[in-house]
Design a protein around this motif. Structure first.
Motif, PDB file in Angstrom:
ATOM      1  N   ILE A 554       0.858  -1.180   0.000  1.00 21.52           N
ATOM      2  CA  ILE A 554       0.000   0.000   0.000  1.00 21.52           C
ATOM      3  C   ILE A 554       0.895   1.230   0.000  1.00 21.52           C
ATOM      4  O   ILE A 554       1.815   1.331   0.811  1.00 21.52           O
ATOM      5  CB  ILE A 554      -0.938   0.023   1.220  1.00 21.52           C
ATOM      6  N   GLN A 555       0.652   2.143  -0.901  1.00 16.84           N
ATOM      7  CA  GLN A 555       1.463   3.359  -1.006  1.00 16.84           C
ATOM      8  C   GLN A 555       0.591   4.588  -0.769  1.00 16.84           C
ATOM      9  O   GLN A 555      -0.464   4.733  -1.370  1.00 16.84           O
ATOM     10  CB  GLN A 555       2.123   3.448  -2.379  1.00 16.84           C
ATOM     11  N   LEU A 556       1.073   5.457   0.116  1.00 14.90           N
ATOM     12  CA  LEU A 556       0.402   6.718   0.409  1.00 14.90           C
ATOM     13  C   LEU A 556       1.298   7.862  -0.045  1.00 14.90           C
ATOM     14  O   LEU A 556       2.505   7.848   0.193  1.00 14.90           O
ATOM     15  CB  LEU A 556       0.132   6.856   1.914  1.00 14.90           C
ATOM     16  N   VAL A 576       7.127  12.940  10.013  1.00 16.13           N
ATOM     17  CA  VAL A 576       6.452  11.751   9.485  1.00 16.13           C
ATOM     18  C   VAL A 576       6.792  10.537  10.337  1.00 16.13           C
ATOM     19  O   VAL A 576       5.927   9.710  10.648  1.00 16.13           O
ATOM     20  CB  VAL A 576       6.861  11.524   8.013  1.00 16.13           C
ATOM     21  N   ARG A 577       8.063  10.423  10.750  1.00 14.82           N
ATOM     22  CA  ARG A 577       8.460   9.279  11.578  1.00 14.82           C
ATOM     23  C   ARG A 577       7.765   9.301  12.935  1.00 14.82           C
ATOM     24  O   ARG A 577       7.275   8.273  13.415  1.00 14.82           O
ATOM     25  CB  ARG A 577       9.974   9.298  11.785  1.00 14.82           C
ATOM     26  N   ASP A 615      11.405   7.972   0.787  1.00 12.18           N
ATOM     27  CA  ASP A 615      12.533   8.848   0.492  1.00 12.18           C
ATOM     28  C   ASP A 615      12.569   9.974   1.515  1.00 12.18           C
ATOM     29  O   ASP A 615      11.580  10.262   2.180  1.00 12.18           O
ATOM     30  CB  ASP A 615      12.442   9.421  -0.932  1.00 12.18           C
ATOM     31  N   GLU A 616      13.720  10.574   1.624  1.00  9.57           N
ATOM     32  CA  GLU A 616      13.899  11.657   2.596  1.00  9.57           C
ATOM     33  C   GLU A 616      14.259  12.922   1.828  1.00  9.57           C
ATOM     34  O   GLU A 616      15.306  13.006   1.198  1.00  9.57           O
ATOM     35  CB  GLU A 616      14.993  11.302   3.601  1.00  9.57           C
ATOM     36  N   VAL A 673       6.484  10.030   0.234  1.00 10.04           N
ATOM     37  CA  VAL A 673       5.843   8.789  -0.191  1.00 10.04           C
ATOM     38  C   VAL A 673       6.036   7.776   0.918  1.00 10.04           C
ATOM     39  O   VAL A 673       7.159   7.578   1.409  1.00 10.04           O
ATOM     40  CB  VAL A 673       6.463   8.266  -1.511  1.00 10.04           C
ATOM     41  N   PHE A 674       4.947   7.125   1.318  1.00 12.03           N
ATOM     42  CA  PHE A 674       4.963   6.196   2.454  1.00 12.03           C
ATOM     43  C   PHE A 674       4.374   4.870   1.993  1.00 12.03           C
ATOM     44  O   PHE A 674       3.349   4.832   1.316  1.00 12.03           O
ATOM     45  CB  PHE A 674       4.126   6.782   3.603  1.00 12.03           C
ATOM     46  N   GLN A 675       5.051   3.766   2.330  1.00  5.57           N
ATOM     47  CA  GLN A 675       4.588   2.441   1.944  1.00  5.57           C
ATOM     48  C   GLN A 675       4.537   1.526   3.155  1.00  5.57           C
ATOM     49  O   GLN A 675       5.277   1.714   4.124  1.00  5.57           O
ATOM     50  CB  GLN A 675       5.506   1.819   0.880  1.00  5.57           C
TER      51      GLN A 675
END
Length: 714
Positions: A554-556, A576-577, A615-616, A673-675
């Protein structure tokens, strides 16, 4: 006019297209048509489009000549191909091909599959009892892509090219037939006492070809100097346009100051003589027995006043202009002023016509073999089709006659039995089809009934996933659910994370998704997360090989404005972390079961794992629409055209204090981008796992209690 045996020799030059049509009349070669199509611009001029100019010239050639569908032979510039000559050892003629292939691999600086090449033994070879003695083999090659590029304008004009030859070799064919035929027909070649050699200098527009030949042997070289170099010298020194310089070069004797023109072009004269001297000197170094007696010059550049005399004076040879062809008939063409004026440029076309008519010494061609094969197949198709048709008709007639003869002498005793079998077979097929339809409907109804009456909690999985994602997204709590204005709470102070896009992808094996690069990024991200939150990584974290088996990724995609430099260490990717990644690792989610019961699950129990900020990046400054902006407000109407800083107070006409809100705000925004991995786990499986975990915990507690309590029995 030419008949079907005619040949067109076509040379696409830098300044004009030359075409000559010849036929064979007995032993004589007769020219019956020609064309000279001069381009509006020279192809090498910076503002010229060579493809368009060549295409237009070919169309003019087609429009003005009816027999252009005869055999077509074209030339390619000498520098576009390769011509090598070598002497094989005395060998059986049957092995010449093997020697040539070996030599081709050594001489051609490309893979043989990438080039079009051909070879032949040169005139004068001594053949005794099937062995080649004192022979020389010519090897000719051109890159495949270059060959197709040369054929392209003819293909577009629907002209079939039957032969492709290097321009210097075509020129040799013309000289050998026109001026050395008696030597080639009546003399034997003696390598120790060879006949005298002739230098042929073909001066083109941008380059020149130099050929040295005694009729039996050839040596050739292309030189990077041509007629355009004289024009450019005039353009440079006399500050003229290219067109004016070209006109002045062609009419130097009629110029106001002819001496100035020749003095200006003298450096190019010297360069040309130097190149010719170097070439002849090199030839003498490899063939010390050669004796050169004359120099033939071709090309329209040789008509430039004084050039032939200058070459003769500085080279020490008798110079002749190749402006007539001794063995070419056809006064109707040769006497036309346009042909006479441009005769020095038709030597290559003459040589091409000779090869097309089978009258040349060199008969190799650089047409790609696959094109020749296609043409051969296309030519034989009608005959093959005709043959197959004849065979089919004959077979049909034979079968009909045989069947008729059989029917008149044999009774069909099996006719009724075959009819009965056919009827029963058809009935059986119909019944089987009906049975299959009924079975399919029954299977569908059974599946539908199980779906309706059964406890199919899998249908809730995607609803649970999207509810979970919604719960995981961090948001500020606002009174009455209403967002405050940027004045009340600036964007940089809001922890909200905005998700703009959700994508899903199924993998039969998640290890395909979890590459080495992704594994490195995941471990790096989890260590950053541990540093931020104090999370203790599992002992086996370093050896974790990643997810396997079937599952979903799942990618957000999202962004946030919590990027103030005042929150060093808490802004950007760290935000985000500390919130999104933390929630997907630790936050419990309460869900409603199929029967209305509520239960709380961890992300791991829901099948969620490997949360990863892909990615950062660094936050970037963007323009954000200001919801407080009112273009009709008094403050907005009082603001000057240059604008004011946000929150700037103004004094109204009645002395009241007004606050100006601009239409947009500048904010630092981080896009990310978060997965994460999701292995769907049904409600029943989750509850069963909880039950087993509870039983194991109870058993462990009971065991610990037994170990701790002392045994009081005596």
């Amino acid at each position: 006019m030419a008949g079907s045996a005619g040949v067109w020799g076509i040379e696409i030059g830098q300044s004009a297209l030359k075409a000559l049509h010849c036929v064979k009349d007995g032993d004589e070669i007769v020219a019956d048509q020609f064309d000279f199509v001069e381009y509006p611009k020279i192809l090498s001029q910076p503002d010229a489009n060579p493809d368009e100019l060549i295409a237009e010239a070919i169309l003019q050639l087609l429009d003005r000549n009816e027999s252009i569908r005869d055999k077509v032979c074209i030339s390619v510039p000498g520098q576009s191909g390769l011509a090598k000559f070598f002497k094989p050892p005395p060998v059986d003629l049957k092995k010449i091909a093997d020697i040539v292939r070996y030599e081709a691999k050594q001489q051609i600086p490309f893979e043989l599959s990438d080039v079009i090449w051909d070879y032949q033994m040169m005139p004068g070879a001594q053949i005794q009892e099937g062995y080649a003695l004192e022979s020389e083999v010519g090897l000719f090659a051109m890159k495949r892509e270059q060959a197709y590029r040369q054929l392209a304008p003819f293909d577009e004009a629907d002209m079939q090219v039957d032969l492709v030859q290097l321009a210097p070799i075509a020129l040799y064919n013309a000289i050998a037939y026109d001026r050395m035929h008696e030597r080639l027909e009546n003399e034997e070649f003696d390598a120790d006492n060879p006949p005298t050699s002739t230098v042929i200098l073909s001066i083109g527009t941008d380059s020149s070809d130099l050929i040295i030949t005694n009729g039996f042997r050839i040596w050739q070289r292309s030189m990077p100097i041509g007629g355009n170099h004289f024009t450019r010298q005039l353009t440079k020194d006399l500050k003229l346009t290219f067109a004016k310089a070209e006109h002045l070069k062609r009419n130097a004797r009629e110029a106001v100051d002819p001496k100035l023109v020749f003095q200006t072009m003298r450096p190019v004269f010297n360069d040309l003589v130097t190149e010719v001297q170097r070439s002849i000197g090199f030839f003498r170094s490899i063939d010390k027995k050669a004796e050169i007696t004359e120099l033939l010059v071709t090309g329209n550049t040789v008509k430039m006043p004084g050039l032939a005399a200058y070459l003769g004076k500085n080279l020490g040879y008798e110079v002749q202009m190749l402006d007539r062809f001794n063995r070419l008939g056809g006064d109707d063409v040769l006497s036309i002023p346009t042909f006479r004026d441009n005769a020095p440029t038709f030597a290559v076309c003459y040589g091409l016509c000779l090869q097309g008519l089978g009258m040349s010494q060199v008969h190799t061609t650089l047409v790609p073999r696959e094109i020749l094969t296609q043409r051969m197949i296309r030519a034989k198709k009608p005959w093959a089709l005709l043959g197959l048709t004849a065979i089919l008709i004959g077979s049909t007639v034979q079968y009909g006659l045989t069947q008729r003869s059989w029917a008149t002498t044999h009774d069909n005793v099996w006719k009724s039995a075959k009819s009965a079998v056919t009827d029963m077979s058809n009935h059986s097929s119909e019944e089987k089809t009906k049975d299959a339809d009924l079975e399919s409907r029954l299977l569908f109804l059974n599946s539908l009934g199980e779906e309706i009456t059964g406890d199919n909690d899998e249908r809730l999985l995607w609803l649970e996933l999207f509810k979970t994602i919604n719960e995981m997204i961090p948001r500020d709590k606002y009174e009455d659910g209403k967002l405050p204005s940027p004045r009340e709470k600036p964007y940089k102070d809001r922890i909200d994370i905005h998700i703009t896009d959700i994508e899903t992808k199924h993998f039969d094996d998640l290890s395909i998704w979890y590459t080495e690069i992704l594994d490195k990024r995941y471990k790096e991200e989890m260590m950053n997360y541990a540093d931020q939150t104090g999370y203790v990584l599992p002992e086996e974290f370093a050896e974790d090989a990643g997810p396997t088996e079937e599952g979903w990724v799942i990618q957000l995609r999202g962004y946030h404005y919590y990027n103030s430099p005042e929150r060093m260490g808490y802004e950007g990717s760290n935000h985000v972390r500390r919130h999104l990644t933390k929630n997907f690792i630790e936050k419990p989610i309460t869900l409603t079961g199929p029967n209305g019961e509520k239960e709380t699950f961890t992300p791991q129990e829901l099948g969620i794992s490997y949360p990863l900020q892909l990615d950062e990046k660094q936050p970037v400054l963007v323009q954000v629409r200001n919801p407080d902006y009112d273009p009709n407000s008094l403050a907005a109407r009082m603001v000057p055209s240059g604008g004011l800083p946000p929150g700037q107070e103004l004094i109204g006409p009645d002395g009241e204090t007004l606050v100006y809100d601009p239409p947009t705000l500048e904010e630092l925004r981080l896009d990310f981008v978060f997965q994460f991995v999701w292995k769907p786990t049904p409600w029943s499986a989750r509850m069963e796992a909880k039950r087993l975990a509870a039983e194991e915990a109870a058993a462990a507690e009971a065991e610990n209690k037994t170990l701790i309590e002392p045994d009081v029995t005596m």
